[in-house]
Write a protein that holds these residues in place. Structure first.
Motif, PDB file in Angstrom:
ATOM      1  N   PHE B  60       0.839  -1.193   0.000  1.00  0.00           N
ATOM      2  CA  PHE B  60       0.000   0.000   0.000  1.00  0.00           C
ATOM      3  C   PHE B  60       0.874   1.243   0.000  1.00  0.00           C
ATOM      4  CE2 PHE B  60      -2.956  -3.166   1.546  1.00  0.00           C
ATOM      5  CZ  PHE B  60      -4.048  -2.886   0.764  1.00  0.00           C
ATOM      6  N   ILE B 102      14.723  -0.241   0.998  1.00  0.00           N
ATOM      7  CA  ILE B 102      13.694  -0.526   1.990  1.00  0.00           C
ATOM      8  C   ILE B 102      13.292  -2.003   1.947  1.00  0.00           C
ATOM      9  CG2 ILE B 102      11.763   0.156   0.483  1.00  0.00           C
ATOM     10  CD1 ILE B 102      11.908   0.826   4.232  1.00  0.00           C
ATOM     11  N   PHE B 114       3.821  -6.568   6.398  1.00  0.00           N
ATOM     12  CA  PHE B 114       4.427  -5.995   5.201  1.00  0.00           C
ATOM     13  C   PHE B 114       3.569  -4.848   4.667  1.00  0.00           C
ATOM     14  CE2 PHE B 114       4.936  -5.719   0.613  1.00  0.00           C
ATOM     15  CZ  PHE B 114       6.312  -5.622   0.492  1.00  0.00           C
ATOM     16  N   ILE B 116       1.473  -2.914   6.206  1.00  0.00           N
ATOM     17  CA  ILE B 116       1.571  -1.729   7.064  1.00  0.00           C
ATOM     18  C   ILE B 116       2.950  -1.081   6.913  1.00  0.00           C
ATOM     19  CG2 ILE B 116       1.362  -0.853   9.433  1.00  0.00           C
ATOM     20  CD1 ILE B 116      -1.238  -1.988   8.363  1.00  0.00           C
ATOM     21  N   ALA B 117       3.979  -1.913   6.747  1.00  0.00           N
ATOM     22  CA  ALA B 117       5.325  -1.365   6.558  1.00  0.00           C
ATOM     23  C   ALA B 117       5.384  -0.514   5.293  1.00  0.00           C
ATOM     24  CB  ALA B 117       6.361  -2.485   6.500  1.00  0.00           C
ATOM     25  N   ILE B 119       2.926   1.161   3.978  1.00  0.00           N
ATOM     26  CA  ILE B 119       2.234   2.419   4.281  1.00  0.00           C
ATOM     27  C   ILE B 119       3.166   3.330   5.073  1.00  0.00           C
ATOM     28  CG2 ILE B 119       0.355   3.487   5.590  1.00  0.00           C
ATOM     29  CD1 ILE B 119      -1.400   1.151   4.941  1.00  0.00           C
ATOM     30  N   ALA B 120       3.838   2.752   6.071  1.00  0.00           N
ATOM     31  CA  ALA B 120       4.748   3.545   6.902  1.00  0.00           C
ATOM     32  C   ALA B 120       5.830   4.180   6.038  1.00  0.00           C
ATOM     33  CB  ALA B 120       5.370   2.657   7.978  1.00  0.00           C
ATOM     34  N   PHE B 121       6.377   3.393   5.120  1.00  0.00           N
ATOM     35  CA  PHE B 121       7.427   3.905   4.235  1.00  0.00           C
ATOM     36  C   PHE B 121       6.909   5.070   3.398  1.00  0.00           C
ATOM     37  CE2 PHE B 121       9.011   3.415  -0.218  1.00  0.00           C
ATOM     38  CZ  PHE B 121      10.258   4.011  -0.030  1.00  0.00           C
ATOM     39  N   GLU B 123       4.424   7.015   3.953  1.00  0.00           N
ATOM     40  CA  GLU B 123       4.115   8.179   4.778  1.00  0.00           C
ATOM     41  C   GLU B 123       5.383   8.937   5.155  1.00  0.00           C
ATOM     42  OE1 GLU B 123       1.164   9.843   6.190  1.00  0.00           O
ATOM     43  OE2 GLU B 123       0.758   8.973   4.235  1.00  0.00           O
ATOM     44  N   ILE B 124       6.440   8.194   5.448  1.00  0.00           N
ATOM     45  CA  ILE B 124       7.704   8.861   5.763  1.00  0.00           C
ATOM     46  C   ILE B 124       8.159   9.679   4.558  1.00  0.00           C
ATOM     47  CG2 ILE B 124      10.154   8.490   6.245  1.00  0.00           C
ATOM     48  CD1 ILE B 124       9.306   6.037   7.915  1.00  0.00           C
ATOM     49  N   ILE B 127       5.971  12.814   4.292  1.00  0.00           N
ATOM     50  CA  ILE B 127       6.282  13.830   5.301  1.00  0.00           C
ATOM     51  C   ILE B 127       7.605  14.517   4.973  1.00  0.00           C
ATOM     52  CG2 ILE B 127       6.838  14.161   7.751  1.00  0.00           C
ATOM     53  CD1 ILE B 127       4.848  11.781   8.282  1.00  0.00           C
TER      54      ILE B 127
ATOM     55  N   TYR C 263       7.945  16.322  11.891  1.00  0.00           N
ATOM     56  CA  TYR C 263       8.375  14.963  11.599  1.00  0.00           C
ATOM     57  C   TYR C 263       7.869  13.940  12.621  1.00  0.00           C
ATOM     58  CZ  TYR C 263      11.467  16.366   7.830  1.00  0.00           C
ATOM     59  OH  TYR C 263      11.952  16.831   6.645  1.00  0.00           O
ATOM     60  N   ALA C 266       6.487  10.862  11.092  1.00  0.00           N
ATOM     61  CA  ALA C 266       7.536  10.146  10.367  1.00  0.00           C
ATOM     62  C   ALA C 266       8.367   9.326  11.343  1.00  0.00           C
ATOM     63  CB  ALA C 266       8.419  11.125   9.602  1.00  0.00           C
ATOM     64  N   PHE C 269       6.465   6.198  12.322  1.00  0.00           N
ATOM     65  CA  PHE C 269       6.518   5.171  11.277  1.00  0.00           C
ATOM     66  C   PHE C 269       7.896   4.523  11.211  1.00  0.00           C
ATOM     67  CE2 PHE C 269       2.997   7.877   9.458  1.00  0.00           C
ATOM     68  CZ  PHE C 269       2.010   6.974   9.794  1.00  0.00           C
ATOM     69  N   TYR C 272       8.185   2.016  13.853  1.00  0.00           N
ATOM     70  CA  TYR C 272       7.493   0.786  13.454  1.00  0.00           C
ATOM     71  C   TYR C 272       8.373  -0.054  12.531  1.00  0.00           C
ATOM     72  CZ  TYR C 272       4.619  -2.418  10.849  1.00  0.00           C
ATOM     73  OH  TYR C 272       4.154  -3.554  10.255  1.00  0.00           O
ATOM     74  N   LEU C 273       8.940   0.598  11.498  1.00  0.00           N
ATOM     75  CA  LEU C 273       9.749  -0.152  10.525  1.00  0.00           C
ATOM     76  C   LEU C 273      10.915  -0.844  11.209  1.00  0.00           C
ATOM     77  CD1 LEU C 273       9.884   2.185   7.392  1.00  0.00           C
ATOM     78  CD2 LEU C 273       8.730  -0.013   7.647  1.00  0.00           C
TER      79      LEU C 273
END
Lengths: 235, 321, 286, 243
Positions: B60, B102, B114, B116-117, B119-121, B123-124, B127, C263, C266, C269, C272-273
């Motif tokens: 995602f 990544i 995976f 969610i990871a 999505i986190a990536f 989003e980072i 931002i 941030y 960020a 997240f 989390y990673l």
């Protein structure tokens, strides 16, 4: 008591695992279904407990159709199943597993009474009441699985491969327990790969091969039959 | 790969002829725009399908690659005067590199973790771009207006060249996807999808093939990003780095049928016209009713026709045989 | 420790409790049904709007809206499960992933259509102002909301452990087939879990409406964060989600304090990673 | 038989938490030999299998393949070196045809599509599955799935083939078929290790038998001697082999 009539059962989209199988279990008997892996024994138990539906044929309990009853109501008809591989609720305690076994029982007093009986039958479980089920040894887990099955006060107890993955010495203990349960008046339907032990305690047995019943008879007689000796006992 | 049935080949040829002839027959900017969006998202769906459909890695976060593609070519063009065609490739390479960076540590992360990871990536990345002065942060970048022409990847008087460029890029992605599916990598990805254990037992390095899949997917998605930047001529984090774009990649694939080559194309051909048309007809007042209908459709299709349209077509094909 | 740091920590703890309450509903749904509910935070939004309209139209304070939200969202969750989610339970995996996206887009834009995308706020809730503890000042609504969140989380925990129905839910979560054999109607347990999950997030919405902006897209950030919380804690683990929620609240405020507030998410997240990189099954997952 | 053994297992130990699944297990397998590993359920045979094939790193001990230390190497690398395994629960790729399944194995040695297809077809003829090459992996019988597993493994051109309960649950006729296939595999120059419960197959196929009980090797030797060994009878065979 229980009767399967010309049932054919298969998995979704797959080939038929069981074809045109008929057999009956009478009140108070120990009946064994034996045969090799993949012969369809477990499929039959899954169909009786409502997890699978027969594609054709019927399953009757005291003359009434069972194959239309939803899976979660089968236990309320007095049939309990101890599934293959035990399938305990691993992260719940021993006592919680047992109490879930009595989920379908309404009366609290009755459940408490049954609990005492089951713990008397399996003293090991009494010792480990508070432990998480997943921390028990294989043999203890099997005892718990059987105990959980008994908690619903079934008239018919079905056991799927109770000896699988159990140390040889404990295997005979398990079979002794099954005999004890039968002596208390519970009818037992047993599925086993351990043909030798199963035929020893069974009143009657059916031999399955690739989804069909090929032989039936008295347990001790079958033990002597040439075909069983050759095919399953390797003699 | 199974051979295509004659009716399937006929369908493909008809689709190709129709898409080449479309702008010659249908005049007007709006229909062409809709088709461009269809091809754009079909291309991103094809890219997503390589990860999600073949190797069951449900990402995602593909929008991050889209954004990287869009920003790379634009920054190269604005700051260093690099031709957008080179930017297209550079963006792809950069996205693939980011995907590798990544993807490698994430290679043990499975299923929902995976997803969610990813999505986190994404989003980072969003931002970061939102706060990065070098790319004008949240203000976004307007591309410099260059003389019209194929060389500059920029057209002002007509959308038709964009139409053919994105059609060609889509065709290229389809060829890549088809090629993967008939070669070792396609077989290996399907084995990995079935079971990691089985794959390992057959000598397949699942870390490596998962990584290849992510990188190829990232490269194609980034090319789509560059195209988008050249087409709209303005990018900011809120238009090229937001979660709904990732979701769109998943939706077109799932709607058309994941794991099949044509799935994403069919999904995009159904979904994008609906969303573009509802947007123009109903959404002009900002009422949200367009997106409401869109959401309801997704809901109903996945609940009542979950095999996707391609699955539906092939099942009809099987029945009529 | 500087006073400011202490007050940041406390703030992180407070917002973390909210995250926990939002996330335990999500993790319950996942644990029982194996479905990631992408619409979860949109139910939060519905809860917030319910509370807002009760206040605006009938002058009901958000504090009293809590039971209303709980019941309303319970029913909404039940209906959505029955008519939409239950249909994909036996379907392909991807449909299960996508269906709740559809619900999410639908609900968020339904809100836009009904109430416009504007930001609103409840002007004078019953609970307002701050409590002064020398160095640390606590916002009254935030503190009450956080304490309430902890109580509701504990309530769910006790319900699951102590009641027969709760244990049936846990049983389905651990072994669906066995649960069926015990006579548990697993389809009903699914619907119940989904409804409890949405009901809890509705309660969180009522709490949040006491001090947070209310708008149709409010689910966005909360949704992303609650996925992170659930995954960090380990999918399906109620305790994990509770701990991870507080952890992420603290990481967020401290990250904003030590680095750059822009941030702060960020950093969440990134945490989390790094966590799943080291521990792919989350903190308390299995 | 060549002088140096195909596989040397030296003191393999594996623990899971407090549980010791394998303790100090050692044995050799000669080139071209068929070795059976038997023992009761839960004795640690599968763990041993996993330690040899790189699915688990052993906690102690060494595995040497043709003199080379492969201890702790990753599973796919061990496969590339020439050791391939099958799984206790049959695993085939369900959305591929029988032919494609074997091709997936055969891709290990070459990229060339045509060569891979030709080789896969040859293996399918060898395994007696050629007629079913266009069936889906899920649409064939258990017995054929077991054959397919062997065929997939052969696709990787192994020097050592390790089968985990490849014969469980087959009828006597099917069993004869697969025993014949395994003989042919051995004649083609592949060494075999089989973990098996089906004693007739063990008796008929193996040159030597290793018996494992509660994680340890209790005895090894020729099949005929094994079935008469009192320790083996007590631990595993029970009274069914008294006769």
């Amino acid at each position: 008591m229980l009767e399967m009539k010309n049932a054919s059962i298969g998995y979704k989209g797959g080939v038929l695992a069981v074809q045109d199988v008929s057999f009956r279990v009478k009140e108070g008997e120990v009946v064994a279904l034996v045969g090799s892996n993949g012969a369809g024994k477990s499929t039959i138990l899954r169909a009786i407990s409502g997890l699978l539906r027969p594609k054709s044929g019927e399953i009757l309990l005291n003359g009434e159709p069972l194959h239309t009853v939803p899976a979660y109501d089968i236990v309320r008809k007095g049939i309990a199943m101890v599934p293959e591989g035990r399938q305990l609720f691993g992260r719940l305690s021993v006592i919680d597993n047992l109490l879930l076994g009595a989920y379908a029982v309404e009366s609290k007093e009755e459940t408490e009474k049954t609990l005492l009986e089951v713990l008397a039958l399996f003293p090991r479980l009494e010792e480990r009441k508070g432990q998480r089920a997943e921390t028990l040894s294989g043999g203890e887990q099997q005892q718990l699985a059987i105990g959980r099955g008994l908690m619903s006060r079934p008239k018919l107890l079905m056991l799927d491969e109770p000896s699988l993955g159990i140390m040889p010495k404990l295997v005979s203990e398990i079979f002794r327990t099954v005999q004890e349960i039968s002596e208390k008046g519970v009818t037992v339907l047993l599925v086993e790969q351990n043909v030798h032990e199963a035929l020893h305690i069974a009143h009657r047995a059916y031999v399955l091969q690739t989804g069909r019943i090929v032989l039936e008879g008295n347990g001790k007689e079958l033990l002597q039959s040439d075909m069983v000796r050759q095919a399953y006992l390797g003699m | 790969m199974k051979k295509l049935a004659p009716w399937q080949i006929a369908l493909c040829v008809a689709a190709l002829v129709a898409s080449v002839a479309f702008p010659l027959v249908v005049k007007g900017t709006f229909p062409n725009h809709v088709m461009i969006m269809v091809f754009l998202f079909a291309m991103m769906g094809v890219a997503w399908n390589i990860m999600g459909g073949y190797a069951a890695m449900f990402s995602f976060g593909n929008v991050a690659f889209f954004g990287i593609g869009a920003y790379t070519s634009t920054v190269l063009l604005m700051n260093y005067n690099v031709n957008p065609w080179i930017g297209l490739v550079a963006g792809g390479l950069l996205a693939a590199a980011a995907a590798a960076a990544i993807g490698y540590p994430c290679s043990n992360i499975r299923s929902h973790y995976f997803s969610i990871a990813t999505i986190a990536f994404a989003e980072i990345v969003r931002i970061q771009f939102n706060n990065w002065k070098f790319v004008a942060a949240a203000e976004g970048l307007s591309l410099p207006i260059l003389p019209e022409g194929f060389r500059n990847f920029m057209f002002h008087s007509t959308k038709i060249p964009y139409y053919y460029i994105i059609l060609a890029l889509l065709a290229l992605s389809l060829v890549v996807c088809w090629y993967i599916s008939v070669t070792r990598m396609g077989y290996y990805l399907r084995a990995i999808k079935e079971s990691h254990e089985l794959a390992k037992g057959m000598g397949i390095s699942f870390v490596r093939y998962r990584l290849y899949a992510i990188m190829i997917s990232a490269f194609i998605t980034a090319m789509a990003g560059t195209f988008y930047a050249q087409y709209i001529l303005y990018i900011d984090p809120e238009s090229v780095l937001i979660l709904p774009i990732s979701v769109q990649c998943v939706l077109v694939t799932m709607l058309g049928g994941a794991g099949s080559i044509w799935g994403p194309v069919i999904g995009a051909a159904i979904l994008l016209p609906i969303s573009e048309v509802t947007r123009v007809w109903l959404g002009a007042k900002g009422t949200g009713i367009d997106m409401m209908i869109y959401g309801a459709l997704i809901m109903l299709i996945s609940a009542y026709q979950p095999q996707g349209v391609w699955g539906y077509i092939t099942s009809i094909g099987r029945r009529t045989k | 420790m500087s006073e400011q740091l202490v007050s940041q920590l406390v703030n992180g703890l407070l917002i973390g409790c909210m995250y926990s309450l939002i996330a335990i509903g999500l993790t319950l749904i996942w644990g029982v049904m194996n479905i990631v509910n992408f619409a979860h935070a949109d139910f939060l939004m519905i809860g917030m709007f319910t509370s807002f309209w009760l206040y605006t139209l009938y002058a009901v304070d958000p504090l009293y809206s809590i039971p209303v939200c709980a019941v309303l969202l319970f029913l909404l969750g039940w209906v959505i499960y029955k008519f939409i989610v239950s249909k994909v339970m036996t379907g392909p995996g991807l449909a299960q992933v996508v269906v709740t996206f559809g619900v999410s887009i639908f609900l968020a834009n339904l809100a836009v259509w009904l109430w416009t995308p504007d930001f609103r706020m409840i002007q004078r809730p019953l609970l307002h102002g701050t409590w002064d503890f020398g160095a640390v000042q606590l916002s009254v609504p935030k503190t009450v909301a956080s304490i309430g969140s902890v109580l509701f989380s504990a309530g769910l925990f006790l319900f699951l452990r102590m009641t027969k129905t709760g244990k049936a839910i846990l049983a389905v979560e651990m072994n669906r087939t066995s649960a069926l054999l015990m006579g548990i109607n697993t389809e009903k347990v699914n619907a119940l879990s989904f409804a409890i999950g949405t009901s809890l997030v509705g309660v969180a919405g009522a709490f949040l409406s006491m001090y947070y902006y209310i708008y149709p897209q409010v689910g966005g950030t909360f949704g992303l964060l609650s996925f992170c919380v659930v995954a960090l804690g380990g999918f399906g683990s109620i305790e994990g989600a509770f701990i991870a929620g507080i952890l992420i609240g603290i990481v967020q405020t401290l990250g904003g304090y030590f680095f750059d507030p822009a941030y702060k998410y960020a950093i969440v997240f990134a945490v989390y990673l790094v966590t799943v990189w080291i521990r792919p099954q989350g903190l308390l997952g299995w | 038989m060549s002088a140096s053994p195909c596989l040397e297992v030296r003191g393999i130990t594996k623990r899971f938490g407090g549980l010791t699944a394998n303790e100090d297990v050692s044995f050799d397998v000669a080139e071209g030999e068929i070795l059976s590993i038997i023992g009761p359920n839960g004795a640690g045979k599968s763990t041993l299998f996993n330690c040899i094939t790189g699915f688990y790193p052993p906690d102690g001990g060494k595995v040497l393949f043709r003199g080379k230390d492969i201890t702790g190497a990753s599973a796919h690398k061990i496969c590339k070196m020439g050791i391939v395994r099958t799984f206790q629960i049959v695993q085939v790729i369900s959305d591929m045809t029988v032919l494609e399944n074997v091709m997936t194995g055969a891709f290990l040695r070459t990229y060339n599509n045509r060569q891979v297809r030709a080789k896969a077809e040859e293996i399918l003829r060898f395994a007696g599955l050629y007629e079913k090459r266009d069936f889906l992996g899920t649409a064939i019988t258990i017995a054929d799935k077991k054959r397919l597993e062997v065929a997939m493994a052969l696709g990787t051109e192994p020097k050592l083939l390790m089968l985990d309960e490849a014969m469980a649950g087959l009828t006597p006729v099917e069993l004869k078929g697969i025993i014949g296939l395994l003989r042919k595999v051995r004649e083609s120059g592949v060494t075999l290790i089989i973990v098996e419960h089906v004693m007739e197959a063990v008796m008929e196929l193996s040159d030597r038998v290793v018996v494992i009980n509660s994680g340890r090797k209790i005895v090894e030797g020729a099949p005929a001697a094994i079935v008469r060994n009192p320790e083996v009878i007590q631990a595993y065979l029970g009274d069914r082999y008294h006769a």
